[in-house]
Design an enzyme around this catalytic site. Structure first.
Site, short mmCIF file in Angstrom:
data_model
loop_
_atom_site.label_atom_id
_atom_site.label_comp_id
_atom_site.label_asym_id
_atom_site.label_seq_id
_atom_site.Cartn_x
_atom_site.Cartn_y
_atom_site.Cartn_z
CG HIS A 122 -2.10 -0.88 1.13
ND1 HIS A 122 -3.25 -0.55 0.45
CD2 HIS A 122 -2.32 -2.13 1.62
CE1 HIS A 122 -4.13 -1.54 0.54
NE2 HIS A 122 -3.58 -2.51 1.25
CE LYS A 165 -7.04 13.43 -0.25
NZ LYS A 165 -7.07 12.14 -0.93
NE ARG A 166 -2.49 8.57 6.31
CZ ARG A 166 -1.25 8.54 5.78
NH1 ARG A 166 -0.24 9.10 6.41
NH2 ARG A 166 -1.03 7.92 4.63
CE LYS A 225 -2.81 10.60 2.69
NZ LYS A 225 -3.35 9.80 1.57
CB THR A 232 -10.64 4.38 -1.27
OG1 THR A 232 -10.33 4.73 0.09
CG2 THR A 232 -9.86 3.13 -1.66
CE LYS A 251 -14.23 5.30 0.64
NZ LYS A 251 -13.31 5.40 1.77
#
Length: 841
Positions: free
Chosen positions: A382, A573-574, A579, A681, A685
């Site tokens: 991952h 998100k985290r 990111k 993911t 969504k």
């Protein structure tokens, strides 16, 4: 006297063939609810609290799940079917109540039953607020755990025999509160009111050894064997949660392990006056399953994390062996009964543990045991970040798991002997392949162990899988290219469309029929409606209702008013530098600058919404959260802005909150540095709920763009190859800061103290990191990102165009169902087939 609603022993309106305990009719559900309220909660309606209502309804549903679970177990036992065992340190299932109502197909019957009792199902579910009556199981941190939960949902829906194994964390991931703009972590007491969905199985428990030494001995046949003489022993006890598939009778099992002491109370120690010491062993043992991901900066934290990983895989493998031997099957065929998937490197110690159990406990010879082991496990990677590939200090590993250390040495010796024959003059390659890192302080490399011990290795997006073979796992790909394959992630539409977005779900079912719920490719049928004005108007109504719902939630919880007609631009998100929440904030500050300099600037009004948690020890991520909140504080009260932009940080982002966020989004921020995100993911969504994506060619973004069409995706930034070239050519972010006036103005404003009450030092570490190092190329991608944001703003003002793009995004998301992912795993890796369950009363 007021009449109480005690259970009626004979309900004349209940069909004779339908038991009250397990029936699905309105009458049966109503009576079962009253029974559970009375006999389980010890309450009647007039004095019952909202939590009593929730508990009674939960037990009512659980009865129906357990009926299907018993039938499922009987069916599996009779067919002796192949079983998938999913080993994951995280599961993030979200609240169970709504999902189980949907999968049982009794949402409306339950609503009617409660209405007859003067209750409101939506109040119990709290669909329009936050589901306060049902604490979210704190068993995961983010995408990894949510993926595992989606996979469990799809395994049951596809009727694949499966068991999910993990840890029943008592406190789970922390709750996040924001205090003066800073993240503050508090305990996640998700079990405070109990968990009506789980069943404790004290008879399913296993001994777990740690520490100590090993010693050799001769068995009855004169063979040299090894015995592990442990320093300490505790037990793992199973807690089972039934996982129901949608529209089927299959109920699979999520089996979580809690650590307990063999003896919870030392009576002799107590009698000697050491009252604390009498329960010390209990406290020490239970610590193993207390908290998800303890801070591992200290050696004690590292030890606990390694112990957690060993604890749950040992319990899982002992359980699998119990089931296998209970069916009178030979150990040599263990791999024919079970396919065990390692969800990232956390469960990788399972490779050595299965060898220990087969060789030391069951007397299987090494070669046979290794053949079984290497045909049992498959490994999902991952991450592309080398620093995120787990490795354990060798002294720690040796001290905690001395027998496993010997087994790892032996696996490594045999493996490297084979590799030296293949690469006789390449010591550097042999060093990289070794399970033991010898380059400095010695470590056990868990990804290497997984690659050696598994029969299949997969990435989770096409780009990710390709880069795995070219970068972090290149040496293993060179040896076994046939082991490597891609399995792009997916998400369940049951939770993230049907439950989270009932308006959209209803519109889809009315337009396409009910079949899309388990065959998401049927969403393609929406394409013919994309340009239909009447359908577009209905689509807009659904979206605005969800936006109003989120706006109300934000107003209630954060005290910030946002306009439901503004563009909802969401990054949830985290929090991590790769990111790139900092890129988003930098653009907001730049836009703020433009509006201050030109108050008449005509832009589409926007609400910039953030959500996500930072790891407790990740100082820069926590500083980014502080910056977001500080920017929000200034912009939201500046009269010059006139509400044209608003900034909000939604605290404690989890599945419950996500079910409000995904349906409300117009623009989905998927802006990680290309080549860093494995899949993602959240991007799926958001798109499934009609949001358009602004993003880089990273992770599953690449495939989402291919599916929805380049014209329906706001692309920007360097691709993975360009990122590497820029870095290798000597990236100088200072030059970009010097030459780009908008970037310089935005960073200077952050550093000026405007967003920190005059404190010029607060955000200096973040500003200097961007100007001097900028490891994730924030400044390099900023101009393209800002231009793409301008394009998104212009597109949003063209309502018909935007709505058409939104419809096409949903229509073309069929590939990203977790049902498709699981079907591919079953076909290509697990060789598992569906086993339908017939319900026998």
């Amino acid at each position: 006297m007021k009449k109480t609603h005690a259970p009626n022993p004979v309900d004349k309106t209940t069909p004779l063939h339908e038991p009250t305990r397990t029936g699905l009719s309105v009458t049966a559900i109503k009576q079962a609810f009253l029974d559970n309220l009375f006999y389980v909660q010890g309450r009647f309606l007039e004095i019952a609290t909202p939590n009593d209502h929730y508990q009674a309804l939960a037990y009512t549903l659980r009865d129906r799940l357990l009926l299907r679970w018993v039938n499922t177990v009987q069916t599996y036992k009779e067919s002796n079917c192949r079983t998938v065992c999913y080993l994951s340190a995280e599961y993030l299932p979200g609240p169970h109540l709504g999902n189980n109502l949907i999968n049982l197909g009794i949402m409306e019957n339950a609503r009617a039953a409660l209405t007859e009792l003067g209750l409101d199902l939506d109040t119990i579910l709290d669909l329009d607020v936050i589901m306060e009556h049902e604490e979210e199981p704190g068993l995961g941190n983010g995408g990894l755990g949510r993926l595992a939960a989606c996979f469990m949902d799809s395994l049951a829906t596809l009727q694949i025999p499966a068991i999910g194994y993990g840890i029943r964390y008592e406190y789970g991931i922390f709750d996040q509160i924001i205090r003066d703009g800073w993240q503050v972590e508090t305990g996640d007491t998700w079990l405070h009111y109990g968990n009506p969905w789980e069943v404790r199985r004290p008879n399913v428990s296993f001994e777990i050894k740690v520490g100590g030494r090993t010693e050799n001995y001769s068995d009855d046949e004169g063979r040299t064997r090894t015995r592990w003489v442990s320093q300490d022993v505790f037990r793992g006890v199973a807690f089972d949660t039934p996982i129901l598939g949608h529209g089927v009778n299959t109920v699979n099992l999520l089996r979580l392990w809690a650590a307990e002491a063999p003896e919870s109370f030392d009576f002799q120690t107590f009698n000697q006056g050491d009252y604390a010491g009498a329960v010390m062993r209990k406290v020490r043992s239970e610590t193993v399953s207390k908290v998800l991901y303890p801070n591992d900066e200290a050696d004690s934290g590292k030890r606990l994390r390694l112990m957690q990983q060993y604890f749950f895989v040992s319990c899982a493998l002992q359980d699998m062996l119990r089931i296998h031997l209970g069916n009178d099957l030979p150990l040599e065929k263990f791999h024919e009964k079970f396919a065990a998937q390692l969800n990232d490197t956390h469960p990788t110690i399972a490779v050595a543990e299965l060898m220990r159990l087969l060789v030391d406990i069951h007397g299987v010879d090494w070669d046979t045991a290794w053949g079984v082991t290497t045909r049992t496990f498959a490994y999902t990677n991952h991450t592309l970040l080398p620093e995120a590939l787990e490795k354990w200090p060798l002294p720690l590993f040796q001290n905690l798991l001395p027998r496993h250390m010997e087994i790892v040495y032996e696996i490594n010796r045999r493996f490297l002997d084979d590799m030296r024959l293949r690469y006789p003059y390449d010591d550097a390659r042999i060093g990289r392949l070794s399970i033991i890192d010898e380059t400095g302080a010695r470590y056990v490399r868990m990804a290497n162990l997984a690659c050696v011990g598994a029969f299949a290795v997969n990435g989770v997006a096409a780009l990710h899988t390709r880069l795995l073979g070219e970068t972090v796992l290149r040496d293993f790909h060179d040896i076994w290219p046939e082991k490597f394959q891609n399995k792009t992630n997916g998400v369940t539409p049951r939770r993230f469309i049907m439950l989270a977005n009932p308006g959209l779900s209803g519109l889809l079912s009315e337009s396409l029929g009910e079949g899309w719920v388990t065959d998401l490719e049927r969403l393609r049928g929406l394409e013919k409606f994309a340009g239909d004005t009447a359908f577009q108007e209905r689509w807009q109504v659904v979206k605005r209702e969800r936006k109003a719902n989120l706006a109300n939630f934000i107003a209630r919880t954060q005290g910030v008013s946002i306009d439901p007609d503004s563009l909802f631009d969401i990054q949830a998100k985290r929090i991590h530098e790769y990111k790139r929440q900092q890129l988003n904030v930098l653009h907001i500050v730049a836009l703020y600058n433009r509006l201050k300099q030109n108050p008449g600037l005509d832009i589409a009004p926007r609400a910039f919404i953030f959500g996500g948690k930072a790891a407790p020890g990740y100082a820069m991520a926590k500083l980014i959260i502080k910056l977001i909140n500080s920017v929000a504080e200034v912009i939201n009260r500046d009269p010059d802005i006139r509400d044209r932009i608003k900034v909000v940080f939604v605290p404690d982002y989890n599945v419950k909150v996500a079910q409000h966020v995904y349906p409300a989004a117009n623009l989905s921020e998927q802006i990680s540095t290309a080549g860093k995100e494995a899949s993602g993911t959240g991007n799926m969504k958001f798109s499934m709920n009609g949001a358009l994506t602004i993003g880089t060619l990273d992770g599953a973004n690449v495939e989402i763009r291919e599916e929805v069409g380049a014209e329906n995706f706001f692309l920007f930034g360097l691709n993975a190859e360009e990122v590497e070239r820029v870095k290798q050519s000597g990236y100088r972010p200072w030059d970009i800061y010097r030459d780009n006036q908008e970037i310089r103005a935005a960073l200077d404003l952050i550093g000026s103290g405007l967003f920190s009450h005059g404190d010029r030092e607060l955000f200096r570490p973040l500003v200097e990191q961007l100007i001097q190092r900028d490891e994730y190329l924030t400044l390099a991608d900023f101009p393209a990102y800002a231009e793409s944001q301008n394009q998104a703003g212009d597109a949003y003002r063209d309502v018909q165009r935007w709505t058409r793009m939104s419809i096409l995004n949903v229509a073309r998301m069929g590939k990203f169902s977790s049902d498709r992912s699981i079907a591919e795993y079953c076909r290509d890796i697990w060789r598992a087939r569906a086993v339908p369950v017939e319900l026998k009363r």
